[in-house]
Design an enzyme around this catalytic site. Structure first.
Site, mmCIF file in Angstrom:
data_model
loop_
_atom_site.group_PDB
_atom_site.id
_atom_site.type_symbol
_atom_site.label_atom_id
_atom_site.label_comp_id
_atom_site.label_asym_id
_atom_site.label_seq_id
_atom_site.Cartn_x
_atom_site.Cartn_y
_atom_site.Cartn_z
ATOM 1 N N LYS A 131 -4.458 -5.084 -4.281
ATOM 2 C CA LYS A 131 -3.106 -5.314 -4.796
ATOM 3 C C LYS A 131 -2.308 -4.016 -4.905
ATOM 4 C CE LYS A 131 -4.391 -9.485 -7.383
ATOM 5 N NZ LYS A 131 -5.841 -9.478 -7.132
ATOM 6 N N ARG A 132 -2.382 -3.203 -3.873
ATOM 7 C CA ARG A 132 -1.684 -1.927 -3.892
ATOM 8 C C ARG A 132 -0.191 -2.105 -3.619
ATOM 9 N NH1 ARG A 132 -5.569 -0.545 -6.575
ATOM 10 N NH2 ARG A 132 -7.026 1.077 -5.925
#
Length: 321
Positions: A131-132
């Site tokens: 989830k960057r």
């Protein structure tokens, strides 16, 4: 190939070296095409999440996990590799959640890398659940860390698109150059989505639908021969109506559907996600597979295999293919 670690240190290094030697080179085929081939071969749309919690490990590993970070990382690696061996006949891939490995420091990050490599040698697609989301050189560093290299650490990863197109450009570039895939957070499975993602815009539509339209636009140039884009979307299975609407807005995107099992959703809740084809959606199940042994009399490997086999069959049947 079943390689289990007997303790931190030399055996861990030997495992890494052997996996590096066995790992295939970078495959530049579009991610959507590779996924479609894997789904059709296994007749499975199941993605097993790897969320190792030291406190929930089986008894044979829990004692070791309580000795320190290095031992806990080693125990989590052995657990994840055992689960991979158990679910490989039924799952098309695995989704290691980076946070659970980061919590164990440098040893945990080494464990994450080992688990990803082990899964790839088992023939599974690896989707790094990271989830960057950031901009500029930071986004480029994230893309390089997980999606580039020979071989890359993962085939695909989750990203946060709420910073806009420039934050995703390094990941899109990795899709073009490396054959990687990304899954953009669009309508997540948690209850708090109403705080932001469900806010109504001036046209009356919720924000998440606007993001879905952007994801479809960003993925147009990355559609493979199978008609699927390398730019997918995360849509929570806990929102069945949203799943159907997301499918309409994202006809060429692969939908990643978390929320099956422990979060309360079932295979029937995601049936509408597969109208673009059997490979157009992936169902992610984590705790219900990993910790199935806690509610049965089976050993942890057998329990994980049985739950994965059940979910594989039920999802395939619900998909209508």
């Amino acid at each position: 190939m079943a390689l289990f670690l007997s303790g931190p240190g030399g055996t861990l290094r030997m495992m890494v070296q052997e996996l590096e030697a066995a790992s295939p080179g970078t495959n530049v085929t579009a991610f959507g095409d590779r996924l479609a081939e894997a789904v059709e071969l296994k007749r499975s749309q199941l993605l097993v999440g790897l969320d190792p919690l030291p406190d929930l490990l089986p008894l044979e590993l829990a004692g070791e996990a309580g000795l320190g970070r290095a031992e806990a990382a080693d125990a989590c690696t052995r657990f994840c590799c055992g689960v991979i061996d158990s679910v490989a006949p039924y799952a098309v891939g695995v989704k290691p959640q980076l946070a659970f490995f980061e919590a164990l420091g440098a040893d945990g990050m080494q464990a994450f890398e080992n688990v990803c490599r082990y899964a790839r040698t088992a023939g599974l697609i690896v989707l790094a659940d990271a989830k960057r989301g950031d901009i500029g050189s930071t986004a480029r560093a994230y893309a390089s860390a997980y999606l580039e290299g020979s071989p890359p650490m993962a085939d695909a990863m989750t990203v946060n698109p709420y910073l806009g197109r420039d934050s995703l450009e390094p990941f899109l570039a990795a899709c073009r150059r490396e054959g990687a895939g990304i899954f953009c957070l669009v309508k997540t499975s948690n209850e708090g989505v109403a705080d932001i993602q469900d806010l109504a815009l001036s046209d009356g539509k919720p924000l998440w639908q606007h993001v879905a339209r952007l994801v479809a636009e960003w993925g147009e140039e990355l559609v493979g021969e199978r008609g699927l884009s390398s730019v997918g979307a995360v849509v929570g299975a806990t929102h069945p109506r949203a799943v159907g609407e997301a499918r309409r807005l994202l006809p060429r995107s692969i939908l990643l559907l978390p929320g099956i099992g422990a979060q309360g959703a079932g295979p029937a809740d995601v049936a509408r996600a597969f109208t673009s084809g059997p490979s157009s959606a992936l169902v992610a199940a984590s705790r219900s597979v990993l910790y199935a042994f806690r509610t049965t009399d089976d050993d942890w490997r057998s329990a994980a295999a049985a739950e994965a086999a059940r979910l594989k069959s039920e999802v395939w049947a619900a998909s209508g293919w």
